[in-house]
Enzyme design. Structure first.
Site, PDB file in Angstrom:
ATOM      1  N   CYS A  32       0.745  -1.243   0.000  1.00  0.00           N
ATOM      2  CA  CYS A  32       0.000   0.000   0.000  1.00  0.00           C
ATOM      3  C   CYS A  32       0.789   1.315   0.000  1.00  0.00           C
ATOM      4  O   CYS A  32       1.953   1.370   0.359  1.00  0.00           O
ATOM      5  CB  CYS A  32      -0.971   0.060   1.169  1.00  0.00           C
ATOM      6  SG  CYS A  32      -1.836  -1.466   1.454  1.00  0.00           S
ATOM      7  N   GLY A  58       0.730  -0.412  -4.998  1.00  0.00           N
ATOM      8  CA  GLY A  58      -0.425  -1.292  -4.868  1.00  0.00           C
ATOM      9  C   GLY A  58      -1.345  -1.128  -6.044  1.00  0.00           C
ATOM     10  O   GLY A  58      -1.739   0.005  -6.357  1.00  0.00           O
ATOM     11  N   ASN A 132      -0.521   2.195   5.600  1.00  0.00           N
ATOM     12  CA  ASN A 132       0.483   1.452   4.843  1.00  0.00           C
ATOM     13  C   ASN A 132       1.291   0.677   5.871  1.00  0.00           C
ATOM     14  O   ASN A 132       1.782   1.275   6.822  1.00  0.00           O
ATOM     15  CB  ASN A 132       1.373   2.449   4.080  1.00  0.00           C
ATOM     16  CG  ASN A 132       2.597   1.800   3.470  1.00  0.00           C
ATOM     17  OD1 ASN A 132       3.655   2.404   3.387  1.00  0.00           O
ATOM     18  ND2 ASN A 132       2.475   0.556   3.050  1.00  0.00           N
ATOM     19  N   GLY A 133       1.431  -0.628   5.655  1.00  0.00           N
ATOM     20  CA  GLY A 133       2.243  -1.403   6.577  1.00  0.00           C
ATOM     21  C   GLY A 133       1.486  -2.592   7.128  1.00  0.00           C
ATOM     22  O   GLY A 133       0.447  -2.977   6.600  1.00  0.00           O
ATOM     23  N   CYS A 266      12.662   0.589   6.081  1.00  0.00           N
ATOM     24  CA  CYS A 266      12.819  -0.640   5.285  1.00  0.00           C
ATOM     25  C   CYS A 266      13.849  -0.440   4.164  1.00  0.00           C
ATOM     26  O   CYS A 266      13.680   0.421   3.295  1.00  0.00           O
ATOM     27  CB  CYS A 266      11.459  -0.988   4.678  1.00  0.00           C
ATOM     28  SG  CYS A 266      11.515  -2.267   3.425  1.00  0.00           S
ATOM     29  N   TYR A 272      13.903  -1.608  -4.054  1.00  0.00           N
ATOM     30  CA  TYR A 272      12.891  -2.049  -5.006  1.00  0.00           C
ATOM     31  C   TYR A 272      11.567  -1.277  -4.975  1.00  0.00           C
ATOM     32  O   TYR A 272      11.047  -0.898  -6.018  1.00  0.00           O
ATOM     33  CB  TYR A 272      12.623  -3.543  -4.779  1.00  0.00           C
ATOM     34  CG  TYR A 272      11.442  -4.099  -5.515  1.00  0.00           C
ATOM     35  CD1 TYR A 272      11.433  -4.122  -6.912  1.00  0.00           C
ATOM     36  CD2 TYR A 272      10.330  -4.583  -4.842  1.00  0.00           C
ATOM     37  CE1 TYR A 272      10.337  -4.631  -7.603  1.00  0.00           C
ATOM     38  CE2 TYR A 272       9.236  -5.090  -5.530  1.00  0.00           C
ATOM     39  CZ  TYR A 272       9.245  -5.106  -6.900  1.00  0.00           C
ATOM     40  OH  TYR A 272       8.181  -5.590  -7.584  1.00  0.00           O
ATOM     41  N   SER A 313      12.609  -1.528 -11.860  1.00  0.00           N
ATOM     42  CA  SER A 313      13.305  -1.206 -10.614  1.00  0.00           C
ATOM     43  C   SER A 313      14.805  -1.463 -10.672  1.00  0.00           C
ATOM     44  O   SER A 313      15.553  -0.957  -9.839  1.00  0.00           O
ATOM     45  CB  SER A 313      12.685  -1.993  -9.464  1.00  0.00           C
ATOM     46  OG  SER A 313      12.665  -3.358  -9.790  1.00  0.00           O
ATOM     47  N   ASP A 375      19.473  -7.579 -11.468  1.00  0.00           N
ATOM     48  CA  ASP A 375      18.120  -7.553 -10.894  1.00  0.00           C
ATOM     49  C   ASP A 375      18.232  -7.108  -9.440  1.00  0.00           C
ATOM     50  O   ASP A 375      19.312  -7.171  -8.848  1.00  0.00           O
ATOM     51  CB  ASP A 375      17.445  -8.925 -11.003  1.00  0.00           C
ATOM     52  CG  ASP A 375      15.921  -8.818 -10.960  1.00  0.00           C
ATOM     53  OD1 ASP A 375      15.400  -7.697 -10.735  1.00  0.00           O
ATOM     54  OD2 ASP A 375      15.251  -9.848 -11.144  1.00  0.00           O
ATOM     55  N   ASP A 376      17.097  -6.660  -8.864  1.00  0.00           N
ATOM     56  CA  ASP A 376      17.184  -6.097  -7.515  1.00  0.00           C
ATOM     57  C   ASP A 376      17.180  -7.139  -6.419  1.00  0.00           C
ATOM     58  O   ASP A 376      17.680  -6.888  -5.320  1.00  0.00           O
ATOM     59  CB  ASP A 376      16.044  -5.085  -7.299  1.00  0.00           C
ATOM     60  CG  ASP A 376      14.717  -5.645  -7.738  1.00  0.00           C
ATOM     61  OD1 ASP A 376      14.204  -6.564  -7.093  1.00  0.00           O
ATOM     62  OD2 ASP A 376      14.204  -5.171  -8.782  1.00  0.00           O
ATOM     63  N   CYS A 472      15.147  -9.009   6.625  1.00  0.00           N
ATOM     64  CA  CYS A 472      14.986 -10.122   5.683  1.00  0.00           C
ATOM     65  C   CYS A 472      16.344 -10.627   5.175  1.00  0.00           C
ATOM     66  O   CYS A 472      16.415 -11.709   4.606  1.00  0.00           O
ATOM     67  CB  CYS A 472      14.045  -9.762   4.544  1.00  0.00           C
ATOM     68  SG  CYS A 472      14.407  -8.223   3.753  1.00  0.00           S
TER      69      CYS A 472
HETATM   70  S1  SF4 Z   1      12.138  -7.331   6.737  1.00  0.00           S
HETATM   71 FE1  SF4 Z   1      12.996  -6.652   4.737  1.00  0.00          FE
HETATM   72  S2  SF4 Z   1      11.190  -6.139   3.469  1.00  0.00           S
HETATM   73 FE2  SF4 Z   1      10.501  -6.268   5.616  1.00  0.00          FE
HETATM   74  S3  SF4 Z   1      10.597  -4.162   6.398  1.00  0.00           S
HETATM   75 FE3  SF4 Z   1      12.555  -5.141   6.920  1.00  0.00          FE
HETATM   76  S4  SF4 Z   1      13.925  -4.675   5.157  1.00  0.00           S
HETATM   77 FE4  SF4 Z   1      11.824  -4.258   4.516  1.00  0.00          FE
END
Ligand code: SF4
Length: 482
Positions: A32, A58, A132-133, A266, A272, A313, A375-376, A472
């Site tokens: 979003c 989105g 958003n989130g 993030c 991306y 991207s 690629d990202d 991540c």
């Molecule tokens: S876990 Fe990865 S995709 Fe999720 S908010 Fe953190 S950096 Fe972003």
């Protein structure tokens, strides 16, 4: 105290046979984008333009709620912003204040009742919410609220905050919002609209971006600065993590509802999600991506004839790679921008065809060449495999894949649709295994340090994460996990 969802939207029509093509060519989806404006006679029209600029965040649904200070007007629907809004709908969205939303349905499914802004009867008045989130503790809060008699009418996290507000002992809305926000854990940028005020908040970690701008006398809020630019607003500043801003007839007032927790925007916004012309916390996204590509060329050089990027991207990173390596950048992959968002529902064979219709390799550019394909990210690996195959089918002699982010090994709980480790190829395989799986001649990922150096950040923040969420990649989550 009870709260009731109000159903006042016109329903955007969508055939049951259409299928979103997004899943066919991209593996990561944001959840979003939000836009709000206070104090402009063309509030709804400008919100429409703002949502168009945020469309990349989105594509499954969009909505606008406007107010003239006495009553709401609402329009929401499934589909792209241009599919949901026609000029006669916009004309009916009266008033000088509005909030809008574009949605990707990570949580709650692609149903109209989950399309935001959600509208409620709240203590005798109207109230609309757009977020958003994603909340990490939404289920726990929902369970608790249901035990106390709350009845939820959507599967959206957003409804949770309104039920919390309804149960607050505070009569005053701002205090009720503040008290409720303190109970939330996760990533969010909230816009709340009543007939009398707009309330805006960003989570204490600052996981999701949110900017404040000015257009004449009007205040404008948007997930990304590209939406401020789209309506001609001047960027004033980003909403601070843990900050709540109230706008009403007395003007704008900012206050904290929580101290800044570990600051953690993030990192994937830079890699991306965000548009290249957006600036996030003072860093231009295109510039950051170019530096990622440059660093990647330094960390993982390769002998090749041509560099190409996966549109859109990865183009900036591919240009950076080409500049740093001295290998010419070429448009080896072309995206068909006119296919639209949907196809007739595919079986597997047609799904493969769908990728080819949306993305084509340029035979003239790649035939007989050693190609670097930038690629990202690699999430599940299926998209990379298809693109490598597209390049080989077009005659590429070698395909060297360079990824402008580190390996995605852990799920995201903050609104990005990588929710389990099982679906992440890098959670189970090392680089050489992944290379074999996607069929590339070589494969390399940007290092974590390379990523952080590329995004950079002015100021005193230090430490491994330097003020970014990297969970991540590292498994080190900035919030509690419930
Ligand atoms: S876990 Fe990865 S995709 Fe999720 S908010 Fe953190 S950096 Fe972003």
């Amino acid at each position: 105290m009870c709260v009731r969802r109000v159903r006042m939207e016109r329903i955007g029509e969508q055939s049951p046979d259409v299928w979103s093509v997004e899943g066919a060519d991209r593996e990561l989806h944001e959840e979003c984008g939000v836009f709000g404006i206070w104090g402009h006679p063309e509030a709804a029209q400008l919100t429409y333009y703002g949502l168009l600029a945020l469309q990349h965040r989105g594509q499954e649904g969009a909505g606008i709620v406007s107010s003239d200070g006495r009553r709401f007007a609402v329009h929401r629907g499934l589909g792209l912003v241009t599919e949901v809004f026609h000029s006669d709908y916009l004309q009916r969205l009266h008033g000088d204040r509005a909030i809008g939303h574009v949605r990707y349905p990570t949580h709650g499914g692609n149903r109209l009742e989950n399309v935001q802004p959600l509208v409620f009867n709240y203590r005798g008045g109207e109230l609309a919410v757009a977020t958003n989130g994603a909340l990490v503790n939404a289920e726990a809060l929902k369970h608790h609220l249901e035990q106390q008699g709350s009845i939820f009418q959507s599967s959206s996290d957003t409804e949770v905050i309104v039920h919390l507000m309804a149960r607050s002992a505070h009569d005053e809305l701002v205090e009720a919002v503040k008290e409720s926000l303190r109970l939330l854990i996760g990533a969010y940028a909230f816009l709340i609209l009543t007939n009398e005020k707009m309330i805006v908040a960003r989570d204490p970690n600052g996981l999701r971006p949110l900017s404040l701008g000015r257009l004449g006398e009007a205040y404008v809020f948007a997930s990304e600065t590209c939406a401020l630019d789209a309506v001609g607003a001047e960027w004033i500043r980003d909403v601070e993590p843990g900050e709540m801003i109230v706008v009403d007839r007395d003007g704008l007032r900012a206050q904290r509802f929580a101290p800044v927790a570990r600051r953690a925007i993030c990192a994937f916004e830079y890699i991306y999600f965000a548009r290249p012309d957006s600036n996030l916390e003072g860093v231009n996204v295109h510039v950051a991506r170019k530096l990622m590509g440059k660093r990647l060329a330094e960390e993982a050089p390769v002998k090749a004839d041509v560099v190409t990027g996966v549109p859109d991207s990865s183009i900036s990173a591919a240009i950076g790679f080409a500049e740093a390596s001295g290998i010419p950048y070429e448009m080896g992959l072309v995206k068909n921008r006119y296919v639209g968002r949907t196809f007739i529902r595919p079986d597997q064979a047609k799904r493969e065809l769908g990728v080819k219709i949306k993305l084509m390799a340029m035979r003239k550019v790649v035939e007989g060449k050693r190609v670097v394909m930038v690629d990202d990210s690699i999430v599940r690996g299926t998209t990379s495999r298809r693109i490598v195959q597209l390049l080989r089918d077009a005659g590429a002699k070698e395909v060297h894949v360079r990824i402008s982010s580190p390996m995605v090994r852990y799920p995201c709980f903050y609104g990005v649709d990588i929710s389990t480790r099982e679906e992440l190829i890098a959670a189970h395989k090392e680089v050489e295994d992944i290379r074999r799986t996607i069929g590339a001649d070589s494969l390399a990922f940007l290092s974590l340090e390379g990523l952080l150096d590329a995004i950079g950040r002015a100021g005193p923040l230090s430490g491994l994460s330097r003020g970014y969420c990297l969970a991540c990649f590292t498994g080190d989550y900035p919030t509690k996990r419930v």
